[in-house]
Design an enzyme around this catalytic site. Structure first.
Site, PDB file in Angstrom:
ATOM      1  CB  CYS A 177      -0.899  -0.036   1.240  1.00  0.00           C
ATOM      2  SG  CYS A 177      -1.694   1.533   1.611  1.00  0.00           S
ATOM      3  CB  CYS A 225      -5.207   6.253  -2.761  1.00  0.00           C
ATOM      4  SG  CYS A 225      -3.862   5.217  -3.286  1.00  0.00           S
ATOM      5  CB  THR A 268      -3.952   4.102   5.001  1.00  0.00           C
ATOM      6  OG1 THR A 268      -4.725   2.935   5.201  1.00  0.00           O
ATOM      7  CG2 THR A 268      -2.942   3.855   3.901  1.00  0.00           C
ATOM      8  CD  GLU A 276      -2.989   0.345   7.299  1.00  0.00           C
ATOM      9  OE1 GLU A 276      -2.204  -0.556   7.602  1.00  0.00           O
ATOM     10  OE2 GLU A 276      -3.241   0.649   6.113  1.00  0.00           O
ATOM     11  CG  HIS A 306     -10.321   4.404  -0.332  1.00  0.00           C
ATOM     12  ND1 HIS A 306      -9.199   4.990  -0.866  1.00  0.00           N
ATOM     13  CD2 HIS A 306      -9.864   3.499   0.572  1.00  0.00           C
ATOM     14  CE1 HIS A 306      -8.119   4.473  -0.314  1.00  0.00           C
ATOM     15  NE2 HIS A 306      -8.484   3.555   0.570  1.00  0.00           N
ATOM     16  CE1 TYR A 332      -8.680   0.427  -0.745  1.00  0.00           C
ATOM     17  CE2 TYR A 332      -9.458  -1.719  -0.027  1.00  0.00           C
ATOM     18  CZ  TYR A 332      -8.914  -0.485   0.266  1.00  0.00           C
ATOM     19  OH  TYR A 332      -8.592  -0.189   1.552  1.00  0.00           O
ATOM     20  CB  CYS A 343      -3.908  -0.049  -4.845  1.00  0.00           C
ATOM     21  SG  CYS A 343      -5.056  -0.653  -3.592  1.00  0.00           S
ATOM     22  CD  GLU A 375      -5.755  -1.294   2.969  1.00  0.00           C
ATOM     23  OE1 GLU A 375      -4.939  -1.673   2.128  1.00  0.00           O
ATOM     24  OE2 GLU A 375      -5.721  -0.187   3.510  1.00  0.00           O
TER      25      GLU A 375
HETATM   26 FE1  SF4 Z   1      -3.355   1.866   0.070  1.00  0.00          FE
HETATM   27 FE2  SF4 Z   1      -4.778   0.943  -1.985  1.00  0.00          FE
HETATM   28 FE3  SF4 Z   1      -5.921   2.569  -0.171  1.00  0.00          FE
HETATM   29 FE4  SF4 Z   1      -4.079   3.464  -1.929  1.00  0.00          FE
HETATM   30  S1  SF4 Z   1      -6.121   2.663  -2.403  1.00  0.00           S
HETATM   31  S2  SF4 Z   1      -4.197   3.951   0.242  1.00  0.00           S
HETATM   32  S3  SF4 Z   1      -2.698   1.732  -2.042  1.00  0.00           S
HETATM   33  S4  SF4 Z   1      -5.114   0.503   0.162  1.00  0.00           S
HETATM   34 FE    FE Z   2      -7.044   1.354   2.170  1.00  0.00          FE
END
Ligand code: SF4
Ligand code: FE
Length: 486
Positions: A98, A102, A189, A256, A291, A295, A298, A446
């Site tokens: 991660c 984001c 995060t 985190e 968000h 996902y 990422c 996550e």
């Molecule tokens: Fe982390 Fe993925 Fe959330 Fe970006 S979108 S902060 S990489 S978990």
């Molecule tokens: Fe996240």
């Protein structure tokens, strides 16, 4: 824009209050446990400096017309939304973890459109303030920790009904020049790697919860902000002297933290919601939607690394041609690309908000995240299947390096003829890291709970799915006469 080195130096200048395993960490930047997660964020700067990734990693600000890092951008088209997902996949591929930045980007876009509608309907000036704040963020190329999730205490009680009023972040005092806030945000995060914290409410609120309807920004080292760093599976391996192979991914990671706001003063220009409880749900829904889209980028990027590692493990084990192995790898690719399709689909179907920035398709983004709660688990299962049990029973790096034990380890851990044993160990440790180790926080659990647990998406799918319209379709085809139904 900052370089990755300037980013690391900028964090060094901050006076962060960070605690880990019962100790205050005076220098988080160079701490062996924290540094890999900082390296992941630094990649968001490093790739932006590279010509080959410029189009994906940067954008033109609608506020200033200047070239900015895409992580600070307010999306101006569906193309921007798709580029966001592609950028996240790229970073997942480059860090296998991660990269944390984001949450800020998703908060910017949610707060921008929500405050616009608040100002229009209430005559407030939150949007004006937020535009100024965004200009500051873009100009300084900052990492901002978008913070939503409160500790929540007894889940059957609303914020104001909790026996301890601090279990949701709330306003304790309104002064002429600002507000005082108290509470905490859990599992934040990248908190320790962020210049700023940007706070949003975590659920829709009613009138009695209006003190909890609050959005604001504070520097990470503001007085009264403390961060308690979270533990991860196998994390203390990073503290072992000379550890490298055993880490699986020695350079990158995520983190985190529990972020506590102990009567923190926030000046008015940094307050973006102050008791307007009717808009809390709107902000939550938009942030969560963005968000959930994220996902689809990422996790897919990390999935690419995991699929590659599984294929290499098959090579090192001497079974790349086995039909069932080939089929499992195909299945992993199929599942991973299904997730990517969801990320791209909700972006392509995005629409322009009244504020001017673009929002993803909410139904498709929630479907995206619902799939994320499942498919990475299956991809991880197949990776573990292909890797074999050695990924969790293998002797340590110290044994490999030991003058007497080393040759024994090399002799008995040998795989396919002509392949290097240490390389085999490296790949198995990488699979262990993504499926069970520190990166498993980002790739597995996550995937379940980040951006909202599965049930949160199901509520949104129920709300957005328009079941009545589907019933109407069926009635029309079957020629149902509703007047005959009681
Ligand atoms: Fe982390 Fe993925 Fe959330 Fe970006 S979108 S902060 S990489 S978990
Ligand atoms: Fe996240």
């Amino acid at each position: 824009m900052m370089t990755s080195e300037q980013y690391v130096e900028s964090l060094r200048k901050m006076n962060l209050q960070v605690y880990f395993m019962g100790e205050k960490i005076d220098n988080p930047v160079d701490h062996p446990m924290i540094r890999p997660s900082m390296n992941s964020v630094a990649m968001t700067y490093k790739l932006a400096e590279m010509e080959e990734y410029k189009d994906l990693m940067t954008a033109t600000s609608n506020l200033t017309g200047k070239r900015i890092n895409r992580f600070c951008h307010l999306h101006q088209s569906t193309e921007d939304l798709k580029n966001k997902v592609k950028m996240q996949r790229l970073l997942g591929q480059k860090t296998a973890s991660c990269f944390q930045r984001c949450v800020g980007m998703d908060a910017f876009n949610a707060i921008y459109s929500t405050t616009f509608e608040m100002d229009r309907e209430l005559g407030t000036e939150y949007h004006k303030r937020f535009v100024k704040y965004m200009e500051f963020v873009q100009e300084n190329d900052l990492v901002v920790d978008g913070a939503m999730t409160d500790p929540k205490g007894d889940r059957s009680l609303s914020p104001s009904q909790q026996p301890d009023p601090d279990l949701y972040v709330h306003i304790t005092e309104v002064r002429p020049d600002g507000i005082v806030v108290r509470g905490a945000k859990a599992h934040q995060t990248g908190a320790v790697n962020s210049h700023e914290h940007l706070i949003m409410p975590t659920i829709a609120m009613k009138a009695e919860d209006s003190d909890y309807a609050v959005s604001f920004a504070v520097p990470s080292d503001a007085e009264g902000v403390i961060m308690i760093y979270g533990r991860q599976s196998c994390d203390t391996r990073k503290m072992e002297p000379g550890a490298e192979i055993d880490l699986g991914n020695s350079e990158f990671g995520g983190h985190e933290a529990l972020v506590v706001f102990d009567d923190v003063f926030v000046p008015n220009e940094r307050v973006f919601m102050c008791k307007e409880y009717k808009y809390a749900g709107m902000m939550v829904e938009r942030f969560a939607g963005y968000h959930r889209q994220s996902y689809g980028g990422c996790k897919v990027g990390v999935g690419d690394v995991l699929i590659g590692a599984a294929a290499l493990a098959a090579d090192y084990n001497g079974v790349p041609k086995a039909t069932h192995i080939k089929d499992k790898l195909i299945e992993m690719i199929h599942l991973n690309e299904t997730l990517y399709s969801c990320g791209i689909a909700c972006s392509s179907e995005g629409t322009q908000m009244d504020a001017g920035n673009y929002m993803i398709d909410l139904l498709l983004a929630n479907v995206c995240k619902q799939n994320i709660t499942r498919l990475p688990y299956e991809i991880a299962r197949l990776a573990e299947d292909i890797a074999g049990g050695l990924m969790v029973t293998m002797p340590s790096e110290q044994d490999l390096r030991h003058p007497e034990l080393g040759p024994i380890v090399k002799k008995y851990l040998v795989g396919a003829t002509g392949k290097d044993t240490e390389n085999r160990m490296r790949i198995l440790r990488l699979i262990e890291n993504i499926t069970l180790g520190t990166a498993a926080v980002g790739y597995r659990t996550e995937s379940m709970h980040g951006a909202g647990s599965p049930q949160a998406q199901r509520i949104m799918i129920a709300r957005q799915g328009d079941l009545e319209a589907k019933k109407e379709l069926a009635r029309a085809i079957a020629k149902v006469d509703v007047s005959k139904d009681k």
